[in-house]
Design a protein around this motif. Structure first.
Motif, PDB file in Angstrom:
ATOM      1  N   THR A 192       7.455 -21.454  41.772  1.00 42.81           N
ATOM      2  CA  THR A 192       8.027 -22.172  40.646  1.00 42.81           C
ATOM      3  C   THR A 192       9.425 -21.643  40.345  1.00 42.81           C
ATOM      4  O   THR A 192       9.850 -20.599  40.860  1.00 42.81           O
ATOM      5  CB  THR A 192       7.158 -22.040  39.389  1.00 42.81           C
ATOM      6  N   LEU A 193      10.126 -22.353  39.496  1.00 46.32           N
ATOM      7  CA  LEU A 193      11.475 -21.942  39.117  1.00 46.32           C
ATOM      8  C   LEU A 193      11.468 -20.551  38.493  1.00 46.32           C
ATOM      9  O   LEU A 193      12.305 -19.708  38.822  1.00 46.32           O
ATOM     10  CB  LEU A 193      12.064 -22.969  38.143  1.00 46.32           C
ATOM     11  N   LEU A 194      10.528 -20.300  37.607  1.00 46.05           N
ATOM     12  CA  LEU A 194      10.462 -18.988  36.962  1.00 46.05           C
ATOM     13  C   LEU A 194      10.141 -17.888  37.978  1.00 46.05           C
ATOM     14  O   LEU A 194      10.711 -16.789  37.913  1.00 46.05           O
ATOM     15  CB  LEU A 194       9.406 -19.007  35.856  1.00 46.05           C
ATOM     16  N   ASP A 195       9.271 -18.176  38.932  1.00 54.42           N
ATOM     17  CA  ASP A 195       8.962 -17.205  39.982  1.00 54.42           C
ATOM     18  C   ASP A 195      10.205 -16.874  40.798  1.00 54.42           C
ATOM     19  O   ASP A 195      10.460 -15.707  41.131  1.00 54.42           O
ATOM     20  CB  ASP A 195       7.877 -17.753  40.918  1.00 54.42           C
ATOM     21  N   ALA A 196      10.982 -17.900  41.156  1.00 54.90           N
ATOM     22  CA  ALA A 196      12.172 -17.688  41.984  1.00 54.90           C
ATOM     23  C   ALA A 196      13.213 -16.852  41.241  1.00 54.90           C
ATOM     24  O   ALA A 196      13.857 -15.983  41.841  1.00 54.90           O
ATOM     25  CB  ALA A 196      12.765 -19.039  42.390  1.00 54.90           C
ATOM     26  N   ILE A 197      13.386 -17.091  39.938  1.00 53.34           N
ATOM     27  CA  ILE A 197      14.339 -16.302  39.145  1.00 53.34           C
ATOM     28  C   ILE A 197      13.884 -14.844  39.092  1.00 53.34           C
ATOM     29  O   ILE A 197      14.694 -13.912  39.227  1.00 53.34           O
ATOM     30  CB  ILE A 197      14.474 -16.876  37.734  1.00 53.34           C
ATOM     31  N   ASN A 198      12.598 -14.631  38.925  1.00 51.10           N
ATOM     32  CA  ASN A 198      12.074 -13.259  38.888  1.00 51.10           C
ATOM     33  C   ASN A 198      12.249 -12.565  40.238  1.00 51.10           C
ATOM     34  O   ASN A 198      12.604 -11.384  40.298  1.00 51.10           O
ATOM     35  CB  ASN A 198      10.605 -13.264  38.479  1.00 51.10           C
ATOM     36  N   ARG A 199      11.998 -13.284  41.328  1.00 45.28           N
ATOM     37  CA  ARG A 199      12.182 -12.696  42.659  1.00 45.28           C
ATOM     38  C   ARG A 199      13.645 -12.340  42.914  1.00 45.28           C
ATOM     39  O   ARG A 199      13.944 -11.424  43.682  1.00 45.28           O
ATOM     40  CB  ARG A 199      11.712 -13.676  43.739  1.00 45.28           C
ATOM     41  N   GLU A 220      20.630 -33.626  40.474  1.00 37.23           N
ATOM     42  CA  GLU A 220      20.679 -32.463  39.598  1.00 37.23           C
ATOM     43  C   GLU A 220      19.846 -32.684  38.341  1.00 37.23           C
ATOM     44  O   GLU A 220      19.827 -33.779  37.779  1.00 37.23           O
ATOM     45  CB  GLU A 220      22.123 -32.145  39.196  1.00 37.23           C
ATOM     46  N   GLU A 221      19.189 -31.626  37.931  1.00 33.13           N
ATOM     47  CA  GLU A 221      18.415 -31.635  36.692  1.00 33.13           C
ATOM     48  C   GLU A 221      18.775 -30.370  35.912  1.00 33.13           C
ATOM     49  O   GLU A 221      18.794 -29.275  36.458  1.00 33.13           O
ATOM     50  CB  GLU A 221      16.921 -31.670  36.983  1.00 33.13           C
ATOM     51  N   HIS A 222      19.089 -30.547  34.633  1.00 32.42           N
ATOM     52  CA  HIS A 222      19.474 -29.411  33.795  1.00 32.42           C
ATOM     53  C   HIS A 222      18.246 -28.906  33.026  1.00 32.42           C
ATOM     54  O   HIS A 222      17.577 -29.670  32.330  1.00 32.42           O
ATOM     55  CB  HIS A 222      20.589 -29.815  32.823  1.00 32.42           C
ATOM     56  N   LEU A 223      18.001 -27.618  33.184  1.00 33.80           N
ATOM     57  CA  LEU A 223      16.850 -26.986  32.558  1.00 33.80           C
ATOM     58  C   LEU A 223      17.299 -25.782  31.747  1.00 33.80           C
ATOM     59  O   LEU A 223      18.413 -25.274  31.933  1.00 33.80           O
ATOM     60  CB  LEU A 223      15.840 -26.555  33.625  1.00 33.80           C
ATOM     61  N   SER A 224      16.448 -25.326  30.857  1.00 33.26           N
ATOM     62  CA  SER A 224      16.787 -24.213  29.968  1.00 33.26           C
ATOM     63  C   SER A 224      15.785 -23.077  30.145  1.00 33.26           C
ATOM     64  O   SER A 224      14.607 -23.214  29.788  1.00 33.26           O
ATOM     65  CB  SER A 224      16.797 -24.681  28.507  1.00 33.26           C
ATOM     66  N   LEU A 225      16.271 -21.967  30.704  1.00 27.29           N
ATOM     67  CA  LEU A 225      15.428 -20.778  30.774  1.00 27.29           C
ATOM     68  C   LEU A 225      15.187 -20.210  29.379  1.00 27.29           C
ATOM     69  O   LEU A 225      14.154 -19.583  29.128  1.00 27.29           O
ATOM     70  CB  LEU A 225      16.091 -19.716  31.658  1.00 27.29           C
ATOM     71  N   ASN A 237       9.609 -25.621  33.334  1.00 23.47           N
ATOM     72  CA  ASN A 237       9.299 -25.026  34.636  1.00 23.47           C
ATOM     73  C   ASN A 237       9.113 -26.119  35.681  1.00 23.47           C
ATOM     74  O   ASN A 237       8.717 -27.245  35.355  1.00 23.47           O
ATOM     75  CB  ASN A 237       8.041 -24.166  34.536  1.00 23.47           C
ATOM     76  N   ARG A 238       9.383 -25.800  36.949  1.00 26.47           N
ATOM     77  CA  ARG A 238       9.281 -26.777  38.030  1.00 26.47           C
ATOM     78  C   ARG A 238       8.684 -26.126  39.276  1.00 26.47           C
ATOM     79  O   ARG A 238       8.893 -24.937  39.535  1.00 26.47           O
ATOM     80  CB  ARG A 238      10.661 -27.343  38.384  1.00 26.47           C
ATOM     81  N   LEU A 239       7.951 -26.921  40.056  1.00 24.32           N
ATOM     82  CA  LEU A 239       7.493 -26.491  41.374  1.00 24.32           C
ATOM     83  C   LEU A 239       8.637 -26.732  42.359  1.00 24.32           C
ATOM     84  O   LEU A 239       9.217 -27.824  42.409  1.00 24.32           O
ATOM     85  CB  LEU A 239       6.265 -27.286  41.801  1.00 24.32           C
ATOM     86  N   LEU A 240       8.979 -25.712  43.141  1.00 27.33           N
ATOM     87  CA  LEU A 240      10.114 -25.802  44.059  1.00 27.33           C
ATOM     88  C   LEU A 240       9.671 -26.283  45.433  1.00 27.33           C
ATOM     89  O   LEU A 240       8.550 -26.014  45.869  1.00 27.33           O
ATOM     90  CB  LEU A 240      10.795 -24.445  44.174  1.00 27.33           C
TER      91      LEU A 240
END
Length: 383
Positions: A192-199, A220-225, A237-240
């Motif tokens: 997921t997006l959150l997993d990738a940021i953590n990695r 493009e999609e704008h998201l807010s951490l 959150n998104r599945l990559l």
């Protein structure tokens, strides 16, 4: 006679502006191009001024987010049904129980990646008795069934096991203000997006985590951490998937300008958790008590229409919010009022302070005039 002369000079300086020092840019000999609808009356009609009240502040809450207690249904369904699809470059391990001659042992000096079946660029692997087998786009379950069906001709009731020893065909990319930017492999465990940021080691101190960009298939999609992490908004959150790009920009655009009668006019950046009007004023040393007009604390916010060039549009160019700080309770409203990027906080000067400032510039001129006049009188008496 002398007093009348001073009064005339003072009035002339006030009207002509000659008493106020400072540089000026003259347009007298320039070609001034005037816009069709740029008259003062037209512009004034497109500026809205709102006195700040508790009700208005509640409506204007910047990124007012309610924690999402229920899971993201779409994401949960994607995670539940997720299956990795094999691609070129992956390495498969195929095991047929009770038939060690068909299984290449890893051994002491060979890893499972080195001993496995490499998926070639044409999407195939080679296996004894079967030959070339097309596996790209298939899951391990489908490959297991395919090999079982083909090997039946040579082995009675084969027990086949297939797993992936190396995931090399699919990557997503994390760029921008993260501690370890670069590719992130996609495996049989959903990413997921959150997993990738953590990695990627998390975001840096200069990251603008409110405006993260996810590019998927060129869109493009704008998201807010900030919404995801701070407010619990799981819908961010998104599945990559293969080729997705996550970009975390710098917070260079998160600027607020503090001007006017404050102790230290300057530009400040909105931090990760946001910035209130009171925080902005405090960062500039607060208002100048000797000069500021407490009723004239303004936040000027552009609507962005000036850059859209909407000809004939009567939509407002800017919204101006006024805070009256004569009452101490107004500081509470200032604390609750969230600033946006490129807001201009302006504190006006009290009329008496403007008059004092004018007199400060005029007094030396008057003194010099008095000295000149007295000298002329002495000369006349001497004659």
């Amino acid at each position: 006679m002398l007093n009348k002369t001073i009064i005339v000079i003072l009035a002339s300086c006030m009207l002509a502006g000659c008493a106020i020092p400072g540089s000026t840019l003259s347009t007298r000999d320039k070609n001034v191009v005037e816009g069709e609808d740029d008259s003062a009356d037209t512009l004034s009609s497109r500026i809205n001024v709102y006195p700040l009240t508790p009700n208005l502040i509640n409506k204007l809450k910047y990124n007012q987010l309610v924690p999402t207690t229920q899971p993201n249904d779409r994401l949960e369904k994607q995670l539940a049904s997720y299956q990795y699809k094999i691609g070129p470059g992956d390495v498969l391990n195929v095991t047929i129980w009770d038939h060690p001659e068909l299984t290449i042992p890893a051994g002491s000096y060979r890893s499972s990646e080195e001993a496995g079946n490499w998926v070639h660029s044409d999407g195939t692997i080679f296996y004894p008795y079967i030959g070339k087998l097309k596996v790209t786009g298939l899951t391990v379950t489908q490959v297991r069934s395919l090999i079982t069906e083909r090997i039946k001709k040579y082995i009675e009731a084969p027990q086949v096991d297939v797993n992936i020893a190396a995931f090399r065909s699919q990557k997503t990319y994390v760029t921008g203000e993260v501690n370890e930017p670069g590719p992130q492999p996609i495996s049989n465990i959903p990413l997921t997006l959150l997993d990738a940021i953590n990695r990627a080691g998390g975001i840096t101190k200069d990251a603008d985590w409110r405006n993260v960009t996810l590019t998927h298939h060129g869109k493009e999609e704008h998201l807010s951490l900030y919404a995801l992490v701070q407010k619990g908004d799981l819908t961010q959150n998104r599945l990559l998937h293969k080729g997705d790009i996550i970009h975390v920009p710098r917070n260079d655009a998160q600027k607020v300008f503090i001007m006017g009668s404050v102790e230290n006019p300057k530009m400040v950046k909105i931090d990760r958790t946001g910035m209130s009007l009171t925080e902005a004023l405090a960062s500039s040393g607060g208002i100048n008590e000797a000069e500021a007009d407490a009723t004239g604390v303004f936040v000027i916010r552009s609507t962005g229409l000036a850059n859209k060039q909407e000809k004939g549009s009567d939509k407002p160019l800017a919204d101006v919010y006024q805070l009256n700080m004569q009452d101490a309770t107004s500081l509470v409203m200032g604390t609750e009022f969230e600033l946006k990027p490129y807001d201009v906080v302006y504190v006006t000067t009290a009329p008496v302070a403007r008059w004092n400032r004018l007199m400060t510039h005029l007094v030396p001129t008057i003194n010099n005039f008095n000295n000149l006049t007295q000298g002329m009188l002495r000369v006349k008496d001497w004659e």
